[in-house]
Design a protein around this motif. Structure first.
Motif, PDB file in Angstrom:
ATOM      1  N   SER A 159       3.866  10.354   5.340  1.00 47.68           N
ATOM      2  CA  SER A 159       5.023   9.612   5.876  1.00 47.68           C
ATOM      3  C   SER A 159       6.102  10.578   6.366  1.00 47.68           C
ATOM      4  O   SER A 159       6.761  10.316   7.374  1.00 47.68           O
ATOM      5  CB  SER A 159       5.611   8.679   4.815  1.00 47.68           C
ATOM      6  OG  SER A 159       4.646   7.718   4.438  1.00 47.68           O
ATOM      7  N   GLN A 196       5.701   2.007   6.446  1.00 46.27           N
ATOM      8  CA  GLN A 196       5.080   1.499   5.237  1.00 46.27           C
ATOM      9  C   GLN A 196       6.062   0.597   4.486  1.00 46.27           C
ATOM     10  O   GLN A 196       5.712  -0.472   4.032  1.00 46.27           O
ATOM     11  CB  GLN A 196       4.756   2.734   4.399  1.00 46.27           C
ATOM     12  CG  GLN A 196       3.968   2.531   3.170  1.00 46.27           C
ATOM     13  CD  GLN A 196       3.646   3.904   2.561  1.00 46.27           C
ATOM     14  OE1 GLN A 196       4.448   4.830   2.630  1.00 46.27           O
ATOM     15  NE2 GLN A 196       2.487   4.017   1.992  1.00 46.27           N
ATOM     16  N   ASP A 209       2.235   3.697   9.960  1.00 47.76           N
ATOM     17  CA  ASP A 209       2.140   4.149   8.569  1.00 47.76           C
ATOM     18  C   ASP A 209       1.628   2.989   7.741  1.00 47.76           C
ATOM     19  O   ASP A 209       2.390   2.099   7.389  1.00 47.76           O
ATOM     20  CB  ASP A 209       3.516   4.606   8.072  1.00 47.76           C
ATOM     21  CG  ASP A 209       3.419   5.483   6.837  1.00 47.76           C
ATOM     22  OD1 ASP A 209       2.296   5.711   6.346  1.00 47.76           O
ATOM     23  OD2 ASP A 209       4.467   5.952   6.368  1.00 47.76           O
TER      24      ASP A 209
HETATM   25 MG   LIG Z   1       3.537   7.324   2.865  1.00 49.56          MG
END
Ligand SMILES: [Mg+2]
Ligand SMILES: Nc1ncnc2c1ncn2[C@@H]1O[C@H](COP(=O)(O)OP(=O)(O)OP(=O)(O)O)[C@@H](O)[C@H]1O
Length: 215
Positions: free
Chosen positions: A45, A82, A161
């Motif tokens: 990330s 995410q 993500d």
């Molecule tokens: Mg991540």
């Protein structure tokens, strides 16, 4: 000479004294699809945030869509995160981000992000407020709103993500399919714990020890 969509040369990045990315290089050609896997906490990330122009590397150079400056990079990429990153505004505003897109375009994006059935059940439809940090919508709905946002923004580089982590398998599959069709011809960098969801257009890298290893 190839103008890379993404050109990372020996970049490093640390959070205070915790180094997450070490001397990482990655070249991605326009239209290439890259899948990134790796253990939780390995820095996937963080890398996407650098690619999105949200963080700048401490060392090395990051040129994204020909741009060096984070503010310019941000205009060239669409990021589906995410974690929930919605604004406390309406569904429509979260998709358009203040741009004056015609209704048909917003609905087409909703269609491709499997949002229409749900939005049609809401009394205020597209004008429904998602609440503080999106707390009035489910994780899956929030992700699909971000996907619709990414579809509307005509970005040349799509950063994903775990875009389907919060969706049930059926919805997840249809959103992935829509994403596949719409990301065709664009550069895609897709972080996932589910490598099996990536088709054979993807070149897979594993992130380990702050670097990228071709699988
Ligand atoms: Mg991540
Ligand atoms: N804002 C932050 N401040 C300090 N440390 C951070 C921050 N964000 C992430 N980290 C740390 O950096 C490392 C990499 O985090 P990152 O979120 O990039 O991992 P990841 O590969 O995306 O993990 P996951 O697969 O669980 O999503 C982790 O050790 C994490 O604890």
């Amino acid at each position: 000479m190839v103008q890379y969509a993404v050109n990372l040369e020996n970049i490093s990045f640390s959070y205070e004294n915790h180094t997450v990315i070490k001397d990482l290089s990655l070249q991605v050609e326009p239209g290439e699809h890259i899948g990134i896997v790796g253990d939780s906490g390995c820095g996937k990330s963080t890398l996407l945030k650098i690619l999105a122009g949200l963080y700048a590397p401490d060392r090395g150079t990051a040129v994204i869509a020909g741009e060096h400056l984070p503010g310019e990079i941000r205009k060239q990429v669409a990021l589906v995160m995410q974690n929930n990153s919605l604004f406390p505004l309406s569904i429509r505003d979260n998709i358009t981000c203040g741009h004056n897109y015609p209704d048909e375009m917003v609905w087409a994006a909703c269609q491709n992000a499997s949002l229409v059935k749900w939005i049609e059940t809401l009394p205020d439809g597209l004008d429904t407020n998602v609440g503080e940090r999106g707390n009035q919508v489910s994780g899956g709905q929030a992700q699909r709103i971000q996907i619709a946002r990414a579809l509307c923004k005509n970005a040349s580089i799509i950063l994903l993500d775990e875009p389907v982590s919060a969706l049930d398998p059926d919805t997840g599959h249809s959103v992935l399919e829509a994403l596949c069709n719409l990301t065709d011809g664009r550069t895609v960098i897709h972080v996932t714990h589910h490598q099996e969801t990536l088709d054979d257009r993807y070149t897979i890298y594993r992130m380990e020890g702050g670097k990228m290893i071709r699988e």
